[in-house]
Motif scaffolding. Structure first.
Motif, short mmCIF file in Angstrom:
data_model
loop_
_atom_site.label_atom_id
_atom_site.label_comp_id
_atom_site.label_asym_id
_atom_site.label_seq_id
_atom_site.Cartn_x
_atom_site.Cartn_y
_atom_site.Cartn_z
N ASP B 110 0.85 -1.21 0.00
CA ASP B 110 0.00 0.00 0.00
C ASP B 110 0.88 1.25 0.00
O ASP B 110 2.10 1.17 0.10
N ILE B 151 -10.40 6.93 -8.56
CA ILE B 151 -9.63 5.78 -8.08
C ILE B 151 -9.41 4.85 -9.27
O ILE B 151 -10.36 4.50 -9.97
N PRO B 153 -7.49 1.46 -9.87
CA PRO B 153 -6.69 0.30 -9.47
C PRO B 153 -5.93 -0.27 -10.66
O PRO B 153 -6.47 -0.30 -11.77
N HIS B 202 -16.42 2.87 1.15
CA HIS B 202 -15.49 3.17 0.05
C HIS B 202 -14.36 4.02 0.60
O HIS B 202 -14.62 5.08 1.18
N THR B 204 -12.41 6.45 0.02
CA THR B 204 -12.10 7.56 -0.88
C THR B 204 -11.28 8.68 -0.24
O THR B 204 -10.66 9.44 -0.96
N GLU B 246 -7.55 -3.84 1.66
CA GLU B 246 -7.41 -2.51 1.05
C GLU B 246 -7.49 -2.60 -0.47
O GLU B 246 -8.15 -1.78 -1.13
N MET B 250 -10.37 -0.79 -2.76
CA MET B 250 -10.06 0.19 -3.80
C MET B 250 -10.65 -0.25 -5.14
O MET B 250 -11.14 0.57 -5.92
#
Lengths: 161, 265, 106
Positions: B110, B151, B153, B202, B204, B246, B250
């Motif tokens: 992370d 976001i 990923p 979420h 965010t 996590e 995400m």
């Protein structure tokens, strides 16, 4: 006919247990009142600020959300109707609460150079209660505004241990 | 200042919700059109604190992070800026892509883990504690550079097994209350837990300023709070389980807007 | 390092009423909380906040434990002359932290 005396395995009678319980509650009440005495009431706190002078409701607008999501940071705005001139202005504004461990929140000192008697800050409220703002004007009069706030609690908080 | 009495009320709240939840065991995903940030569940007053940078206390950590970014550290006597330059350009969009694959270990890492790694391996400095103020400030500062961005990923097949593991954790009941993350955040996000809204979970706004914490905290700290809430033994900080969770969260929030530093009750 | 954010308009016209904001990182530890193992966490709060404008005090606040962590305050000022707006926070251990901003008044 006599009622049978109930006994628990340790040999205490039901009456005995009740007496112990009552005694315990008595101590608890005593402890609570000692704790309550440790802080002045809202009225006493205001009187401490004004020196006992009379306080009139009005001229002050205290804005607080009626329902608060977390008592750790409650936004407060205080507006006082005043021309804010050398002749007529707000000298001090004090904020007090009803049920925190301590009645005082903050005292602000201002004057004609501020142009406008408007202050915002963030305060802590331990529980649902009344908050009061008291303004001292340059003519020596005191004005106030009250607000009632319901404080709710956050979900899933930390285990401090 | 909520004390033990306050905690008791929260516990009662969780138990109350349990009755509702046990009668509703399905775990359906939230449809993309229904997804909402935790910001939307907050009172207007709390939203206003987040919206204004001169009132948002999370900005104090952004400020601290900006200072640390240019501060030389370690025997290499290098700052983050020595390699990465101005974060406003080099770090823009980076946090929106984390957790990402760490090539060296073949495992996801992370953002906090990456910054800590940079600190100890490249700068050669002493390791920063994971939930310490400095690492939190740096993470907040870097994540803030992605504020307003979606976001995103990484589309990397090597992350798939870890994402699946994260989803597995999210949907597995745990703790004495026998609740999965999904029991609340997929199935009951439009309900309330005592006075609090149950949100869609979420991530965010992380690191975010939680009024309950009176400071900034990481997503893992928030997850730890959730696990304590359902009476489960929290995963270790920085553990593979937390990173997998996590990663899944995400992915679940892909396309939603980054808010760092968020404010939450 | 002082972790404080102050907001003062860069420019203003003489006589304008301007909005001033100040926020500083501080735990404002109340002294009423217990830490792990039931040990009381000692009080540590900012007790005084002063704002000066051109060297003169223009706003003063006395804080008690009921002021939130990372205290925030906003108030107004009349823009009278170009100069420095100064901010100073003092805690109950006598430590002070300060910040300042320049304003150009036309």
């Amino acid at each position: 006919m006599t009622e049978p005396t109930t006994r628990d395995p340790l040999g205490n009678t039901a009456l005995g247990r009740r007496a112990v319980l009552a005694g315990g509650i008595g101590l608890l009440v005593l402890a609570l009142s000692v704790r309550a005495l440790a802080r002045p009431s809202l009225q006493q706190a205001v009187a401490g600020f004004t020196g006992g002078a009379p306080v009139t409701a009005g001229r002050v607008k205290l804005t607080l959300p009626p329902l608060v999501e977390n008592g750790n940071a409650v936004g407060v705005t205080i507006d006082v109707e005043s021309p804010m001139t050398a002749q007529s202005h707000v000298r001090r504004i004090a904020l007090f609460n009803e049920k925190n461990p301590q009645a005082d929140i903050a005292v602000f000192r201002l004057g004609p150079h501020n142009g406008r008697a408007r202050i915002a800050t963030r305060i802590r409220l331990a529980t649902s209660q009344t908050v009061i703002a008291v303004a001292e004007l340059s003519d020596g009069t005191y004005w106030s505004s009250e607000a009632n706030v319901i404080v709710t609690l956050a979900a899933c908080i930390e285990d401090l241990t | 200042m909520p004390g033990p009495a306050a905690r008791l009320i929260v516990l009662t709240g969780v138990t109350g919700l349990l009755i509702v939840l046990t009668s509703h065991a399905s775990t359906d995903d939230i449809s993309p059109g229904e997804r909402r940030s935790g910001r939307d569940f907050m009172a207007p007053e709390t939203q206003a604190i987040q919206a204004d940078d001169t009132a948002n206390p999370g900005m104090l950590w952004v400020l601290q992070g900006a200072g640390l970014w240019t501060q030389k550290a370690g025997p290499a006597d290098q700052s983050c800026a020595s390699c990465h330059g101005a974060a406003q350009a080099s770090m823009r969009g980076v946090a929106a892509r984390y957790p990402a694959l760490d090539a060296a270990t073949g495992k996801p890492i992370d953002l906090t883990g990456r910054i800590a790694q940079c600190r100890s391996e490249r700068q050669g400095g002493t390791a920063l504690p994971r939930d310490g103020d400095e690492l939190l400030a740096l993470t907040t500062f870097v994540a803030h550079q992605s504020r307003g961005m979606p976001i995103a990923p990484p589309d990397d097949a090597r992350l798939t097994p870890f994402r699946d593991a994260g989803r597995q954790i999210f949907t597995t009941r745990m703790g004495q209350l026998d609740l999965a993350c999904a029991s609340c955040h997929d199935d009951n996000w439009n309900q309330r837990l005592a006075g609090s809204a149950v949100t869609q979970a979420h991530p965010t706004g992380y690191p975010l300023y939680r009024l309950e914490w009176q400071g900034i905290g990481s997503l893992q700290r928030r997850l730890r709070n959730c696990m304590i809430g359902v009476r489960a033994e929290p995963f270790a900080t920085g553990s593979d389980d937390f990173i997998a969770l996590e990663l899944y969260l995400m992915q679940r929030a892909a396309g939603m807007e980054m808010e760092t530093p968020g404010i939450r009750p | 390092m002082t972790k404080a954010l102050v907001s003062v308009p860069k420019t203003a016209r003489r006589g304008d009423i301007i909005d001033i904001r100040a926020m500083i990182a501080h735990p404002m530890e109340t002294g009423y909380r217990m830490g792990p193992n039931g040990v009381e966490i000692p009080r540590r709060i900012i007790t005084r906040f002063v704002c000066t404008y051109g060297g003169e005090e223009v706003f003063f606040a006395e804080f008690f434990p009921a002021v939130s962590a990372n205290p925030f305050v906003s108030f107004s000022l009349i823009a009278s002359a170009s100069g420095t707006v100064g901010f100073e926070w003092t805690d109950d251990q006598g430590q002070t932290e300060s910040a300042s901003a320049e304003i150009v008044v036309t």
